[in-house]
Write a protein that holds these residues in place. Structure first.
Motif: not given
Length: 410
Positions: A391-408
């Motif tokens: 169902x929607x909104x079943x999981x909240x992962x923490x810590x989340x992954x940041x953007x800008x550490x590695x770009x492809x």
């Protein structure tokens, strides 16, 4: 399964704390704009490119997305971000409030995603997929990683861990209290060891980032059609992700707040709830086991325990607490047919704690709140293996992954 090294574009060591930013979808335009006023190097300028304009603009326009691409190119030109001189795999660790997860950045096959070998547990929205796929194509880059996991194997976990004894490239704690450490693996023999270790793994699982994965696959398909010399080895056939062993991941509760009682009085509402749940007035508490819920209503906390027979214990989806609450309370009593689209319900990540639920109800903005016991990783894997969706909104992962550490870059 395919694991592939790549030349990552990443911040210079002394710039990592300035560049790295939260995922684009957990901050508002206003929050991103405020950060950019303090810090001209924030990655929000790439992932929230509307903040590069002084006035209100169409955030979905080509002009805005291409401005993000221009900023990324400028960061590279100025040496704020550097392109790795050869393909690498990036061992990555996040440490937060006693939780430790160690995995690695690599690129992964859009073909394996399309074939269902990279398994999902959520439905995606076509409009969001379309938007992200266009973003990937215009940017010619994957700017935010997908959050993947594999079923833990000691021999593979240990192979990854052995690299964490070396000198890290990045080692810092961000303003959310998350400690980030990253090691760059460029030795060809060491890369092949990691790649080969996953060859007989049967599947990867998306923990978070379903729309990013779907968009990468969609963009790859479109770019392949546009390329008369397509071989399957082009960068667009692979998407950026961080892969972790499932035993190290941490799912928090994902709670609900509802604006009204659907024309029920408090007494009528509690009577209807008691038909499916044992209802007990209590002190403030967090659910400590499956099928137990905390409810806050008119200044009082209640413990709800699902009664036997209201769900199918042999069905992994209907026995999830989010499904039990939806099918036995939110839908029949509060009239919330579709939690994805109903404006009367909102969702509160467990990182905010149950005090936030109390605050929202006491403010008068919401009438009732529900705290849930977190969905387990094992349940998530089972749902994905059975080809079902949560169902929607079943999981909240923490810590989340940041953007800008590695770009492809593609």
């Amino acid at each position: 399964m395919i694991v592939r090294a790549f030349r990552g574009l990443r911040p210079r060591r002394d710039m990592i704390e300035k560049v790295a930013a939260k995922p684009y979808d957990v901050v508002t335009t206003e929050e991103a704009r405020k950060e950019a006023q303090k810090n001209p190097y924030t990655f929000y300028k790439v992932t929230r490119p509307e903040i590069n304009f002084d006035v209100e603009v169409d955030t979905h326009s080509d002009e805005v997305i291409l401005k993000g691409k221009e900023v990324l190119e400028q960061f590279q030109k100025e040496g704020v971000m550097i392109l790795e001189d050869k393909p690498a795999i990036y061992i990555y660790r996040e440490e937060w409030q006693g939780y430790l997860q160690t995995g690695f950045y690599a690129t992964f096959s859009t073909k394996e995603y399309a074939e269902g070998k990279i398994k999902k547990h959520e439905l995606t929205r076509k409009d969001k997929e379309d938007e992200r796929a266009r973003h990937v194509k215009l940017m010619r880059a994957h700017t935010g990683p997908v959050f993947l996991m594999y079923r833990s194997r000691p021999e593979i976990d240990n192979l990854i861990m052995k690299h964490t004894t070396k000198e890290p490239e990045y080692d810092y704690t961000d303003d959310s209290g998350i400690h980030h450490t990253l090691w760059v693996v460029k030795d060809e023999k060491e890369i092949n060891e990691i790649v080969d270790a996953f060859k007989d793994v049967e599947a990867f699982y998306i923990a978070d980032g379903h729309h990013r994965a779907a968009a990468a696959a969609r963009a790859a398909e479109e770019l392949a059609k546009e390329n008369p010399n397509h071989t399957g080895n082009e960068e667009y056939n692979f998407f950026l992700a961080v892969l972790f062993p499932h035993t190290q991941l941490n799912i928090l509760d994902y709670n609900r707040v509802v604006k009204d009682l659907n024309n029920n009085t408090k007494e009528e509402f509690l009577k209807k709830v008691s038909e499916k749940f044992e209802v007990e007035e209590t002190e403030k508490f967090k659910p400590s086991r499956k099928h137990e819920f905390a409810m806050y209503l008119e200044g009082k906390w209640y413990k709800l325990t699902a009664k036997a027979g209201i769900f199918n214990e042999n069905d992994v989806v209907s026995s999830l607490d989010v499904a039990i609450l939806q099918e036995n309370l939110l839908k029949p009593i509060l009239g919330i047919e579709n939690p994805r689209t109903d404006k009367r319900i909102n969702f509160v990540g467990g990182i905010k704690g149950i005090d936030e639920l109390e605050r929202l109800v006491d403010s008068g903005e919401y009438k009732v709140a529900f705290a849930l016991y977190p969905t387990s990783i094992e349940d998530l894997l089972k749902v994905a293996d059975e080809g079902k969706t949560m169902p929607p909104k079943s999981t909240w992962f923490e810590p989340k992954l940041k953007s800008g550490i590695i770009v492809h870059l593609m």
